[in-house]
Design a protein around this motif. Structure first.
Motif, PDB file in Angstrom:
ATOM      1  N   UNK A  59       0.821  -1.211   0.000  1.00  0.00           N
ATOM      2  CA  UNK A  59       0.000   0.000   0.000  1.00  0.00           C
ATOM      3  C   UNK A  59       0.860   1.268   0.000  1.00  0.00           C
ATOM      4  N   UNK A  60       2.152   1.092  -0.084  1.00  0.00           N
ATOM      5  CA  UNK A  60       3.067   2.243  -0.185  1.00  0.00           C
ATOM      6  C   UNK A  60       3.239   2.589  -1.656  1.00  0.00           C
ATOM      7  N   UNK A  61       2.159   3.103  -2.240  1.00  0.00           N
ATOM      8  CA  UNK A  61       2.143   3.398  -3.665  1.00  0.00           C
ATOM      9  C   UNK A  61       1.630   4.825  -3.869  1.00  0.00           C
ATOM     10  N   UNK A  62       1.976   5.452  -5.002  1.00  0.00           N
ATOM     11  CA  UNK A  62       1.452   6.787  -5.291  1.00  0.00           C
ATOM     12  C   UNK A  62      -0.074   6.768  -5.339  1.00  0.00           C
ATOM     13  N   UNK A  63      -0.672   7.810  -4.807  1.00  0.00           N
ATOM     14  CA  UNK A  63      -2.129   7.947  -4.791  1.00  0.00           C
ATOM     15  C   UNK A  63      -2.818   6.746  -4.144  1.00  0.00           C
ATOM     16  N   UNK A  79      -1.616  -8.417   8.965  1.00  0.00           N
ATOM     17  CA  UNK A  79      -0.574  -7.822   9.797  1.00  0.00           C
ATOM     18  C   UNK A  79       0.414  -7.058   8.942  1.00  0.00           C
ATOM     19  N   UNK A  80       1.267  -6.317   9.612  1.00  0.00           N
ATOM     20  CA  UNK A  80       2.368  -5.649   8.933  1.00  0.00           C
ATOM     21  C   UNK A  80       3.389  -6.697   8.514  1.00  0.00           C
ATOM     22  N   UNK A  81       3.791  -6.695   7.242  1.00  0.00           N
ATOM     23  CA  UNK A  81       4.780  -7.670   6.775  1.00  0.00           C
ATOM     24  C   UNK A  81       6.137  -7.423   7.430  1.00  0.00           C
ATOM     25  N   UNK A  82       6.450  -6.158   7.719  1.00  0.00           N
ATOM     26  CA  UNK A  82       7.732  -5.829   8.344  1.00  0.00           C
ATOM     27  C   UNK A  82       7.720  -6.037   9.845  1.00  0.00           C
ATOM     28  N   UNK A  83       6.536  -5.956  10.459  1.00  0.00           N
ATOM     29  CA  UNK A  83       6.413  -6.136  11.909  1.00  0.00           C
ATOM     30  C   UNK A  83       5.286  -7.118  12.205  1.00  0.00           C
ATOM     31  N   UNK A  84       5.512  -8.402  11.927  1.00  0.00           N
ATOM     32  CA  UNK A  84       4.456  -9.407  12.122  1.00  0.00           C
ATOM     33  C   UNK A  84       3.896  -9.372  13.543  1.00  0.00           C
ATOM     34  N   UNK A  85       2.590  -9.624  13.629  1.00  0.00           N
ATOM     35  CA  UNK A  85       1.931  -9.584  14.930  1.00  0.00           C
ATOM     36  C   UNK A  85       1.381  -8.228  15.290  1.00  0.00           C
ATOM     37  N   UNK A  86       1.605  -7.225  14.437  1.00  0.00           N
ATOM     38  CA  UNK A  86       1.064  -5.889  14.661  1.00  0.00           C
ATOM     39  C   UNK A  86       0.133  -5.526  13.504  1.00  0.00           C
ATOM     40  N   UNK A  87      -0.817  -4.625  13.736  1.00  0.00           N
ATOM     41  CA  UNK A  87      -1.754  -4.268  12.659  1.00  0.00           C
ATOM     42  C   UNK A  87      -1.039  -3.649  11.462  1.00  0.00           C
ATOM     43  N   UNK A  88      -1.487  -3.987  10.275  1.00  0.00           N
ATOM     44  CA  UNK A  88      -0.939  -3.390   9.077  1.00  0.00           C
ATOM     45  C   UNK A  88      -1.489  -1.985   8.885  1.00  0.00           C
ATOM     46  N   UNK A  89      -0.615  -1.034   8.707  1.00  0.00           N
ATOM     47  CA  UNK A  89      -1.017   0.363   8.540  1.00  0.00           C
ATOM     48  C   UNK A  89      -1.021   0.736   7.059  1.00  0.00           C
ATOM     49  N   UNK A  90      -1.778   1.746   6.737  1.00  0.00           N
ATOM     50  CA  UNK A  90      -1.764   2.279   5.380  1.00  0.00           C
ATOM     51  C   UNK A  90      -0.351   2.761   5.063  1.00  0.00           C
ATOM     52  N   UNK A  91       0.123   2.444   3.858  1.00  0.00           N
ATOM     53  CA  UNK A  91       1.478   2.827   3.478  1.00  0.00           C
ATOM     54  C   UNK A  91       2.507   1.748   3.746  1.00  0.00           C
ATOM     55  N   UNK A  92       2.064   0.571   4.242  1.00  0.00           N
ATOM     56  CA  UNK A  92       2.966  -0.542   4.505  1.00  0.00           C
ATOM     57  C   UNK A  92       2.667  -1.705   3.548  1.00  0.00           C
ATOM     58  N   UNK A  93       3.558  -2.686   3.569  1.00  0.00           N
ATOM     59  CA  UNK A  93       3.264  -3.957   2.922  1.00  0.00           C
ATOM     60  C   UNK A  93       2.414  -4.766   3.897  1.00  0.00           C
ATOM     61  N   UNK A  94       1.238  -5.196   3.435  1.00  0.00           N
ATOM     62  CA  UNK A  94       0.285  -5.919   4.278  1.00  0.00           C
ATOM     63  C   UNK A  94       0.385  -7.410   3.986  1.00  0.00           C
ATOM     64  N   UNK A  95       0.375  -8.216   5.045  1.00  0.00           N
ATOM     65  CA  UNK A  95       0.466  -9.669   4.910  1.00  0.00           C
ATOM     66  C   UNK A  95      -0.769 -10.321   5.515  1.00  0.00           C
TER      67      UNK A  95
END
Length: 415
Positions: free
Chosen positions: A323-327, A391-407
């Motif tokens: 989700x770390x993409x333009x627009x 979850x956040x792909x970079x921080x597993x076990x935590x909620x995925x935020x907008x602007x991150x890679x989501x898993x």
């Protein structure tokens, strides 16, 4: 108690059983005339006094179900005899006519068969007074519901104070509970135009207070930590028709009943994290937004090219999307009661909801209020009754935020 009984004897309400219910031409007359159903539990016997309260709850439940079935089969958008829904928001807002879906046709048919055979279906209906995991809104909502007063469930405020360990979740939950009635009532509650009449808490106060609310993310669990704390304290749903609800039917005329129908309340200033389940789901927004783009929805199908498989076994497929993409904001849609109020998610669609509170004068008193359903929940081979949080792909076990890679882990659906 005397005052309560007086109100009970003098209350009036429009009885669905006293209305002429038009038989849609998509129903087979033979199914109506030979109606038979199997309940998920034994019929509950009530005293004469208790039955008065159960009857009120039953009548309001029927009103809710009738209006919902009519709305789903009323033409909107470019659909004929069908409501139109957004089903994916990534790569443009994709829409469908929901009655083209087999699961939706079966759900609507089962609703009508109940409405046309109320005496037989009622044996599967119960107030579920004995369950300790269903809660009352308490406060003004309880004051306005003689049925809720009779049920005397633990209130949401008591639940958050006594059963929730995390202080941030507890604080959000107590505020949510104290303002619940203001969230579900008022002039800004509005049904989409294809609903034939009002089925909000403004019109059906007993049902909305006594349905039995579930704050499903509030308590500590391995799953729940993947949702945001404000959301965990500001979210609850109630189920009227379904395996966890008031009307619990296993089969109608030999067909498994997959319907779960109820309502959802999500406080403003919350982000319901990316999640999925192997059961189709839908929401109608029934509140006017305080500003443009207040109610935002994200939905991406599991087959979208942006979804990448990173692991797979016999039961699940682990995927990621960026989700770390333009627009990135264009990956979301906005809805309101009078503009794109309906979203439908196919099985394994990853979706999320963000509710903005910056434009609210009193944000603590407001929420996204929706009519909610799942249509094919009878298939227990899949993740029946389970919502899987991503979850956040970079921080597993935590909620995925907008602007991150989501898993996310997606259930491999059994055919």
């Amino acid at each position: 108690m005397k005052k309560l009984l007086f109100i009970l004897f003098t209350i009036t309400f429009s009885s669905v059983s006293g209305q002429n219910i038009k038989i849609p031409d998509f129903l087979d007359k033979a199914e109506i005339e030979n109606f038979d159903c199997n309940c998920l539990e034994k019929e509950v016997n009530y005293t004469k006094q208790e039955q008065k309260y159960v009857d009120i709850l039953w009548e309001e439940s029927l009103q809710y179900l009738k209006a919902y079935a009519i709305a789903l089969t009323t033409s909107t958008g470019n659909c004929v005899d069908s409501d139109q829904a957004i089903y994916e928001t990534v790569d443009g807002h994709k829409k469908l006519c929901v009655m083209d879906e087999k699961d939706m046709r079966l759900m609507v048919k089962h609703i009508y068969l109940v409405l046309l055979n109320q005496d037989k279906a009622k044996k599967c209906f119960a107030a579920r007074k004995d369950l300790d995991w269903l809660y009352s809104p308490g406060g003004k909502a309880r004051e306005n519901s003689i049925v809720d007063q009779w049920l005397d469930r633990m209130t949401l405020e008591e639940f958050f104070k006594q059963k929730v360990a995390d202080p941030e979740v507890r604080q959000a939950g107590v505020s949510f509970a104290n303002n619940f009635n203001k969230m579900i009532t008022g002039d800004d509650i509005e049904l989409p135009s294809n609903f034939p009449y009002d089925i909000s808490a403004n019109a059906l106060p007993n049902l909305w207070s006594a349905v039995g609310w579930v704050p499903m993310y509030a308590e500590e669990s391995e799953r729940n930590v993947r949702n945001f704390k404000k959301t965990r304290g500001g979210y609850a749903y109630g189920e009227i028709f379904g395996h966890w609800g008031l009307l619990r039917i296993d089969e109608i005329n030999g067909e498994k009943v997959g319907a779960e129908i109820g309502m959802v309340v999500q406080a403003v200033n919350t982000f319901y994290a990316y999640h999925n389940h192997a059961i189709s789901e839908m929401y109608h927004t029934i509140r006017k937004p305080a500003c443009v783009n207040q109610f935002k929805t994200f939905a991406i199908d599991e087959d979208n090219p942006a979804v990448n498989t990173v692991y797979e076994d016999k039961s699940l497929r682990r995927i990621q999307f960026d989700t770390n993409v333009p627009q990135e904001y264009m990956m979301w849609s906005t809805g309101a009661a009078d503009n794109q109020p309906f979203v439908y998610f196919h099985r394994n669609t990853i979706h999320a909801f963000e509710v903005d509170g910056n434009c609210e004068a009193k944000p603590e008193e407001k929420a996204l209020v929706t009519i909610w359903a799942r249509s094919n929940a009878a298939d227990r081979r899949n993740d029946y009754g389970t919502t899987l949080l991503c979850e956040s792909a970079d921080n597993p076990g935590t909620p995925g935020k907008r602007g991150e890679v989501i898993q996310c882990d997606l259930t491999k659906i059994k055919w």
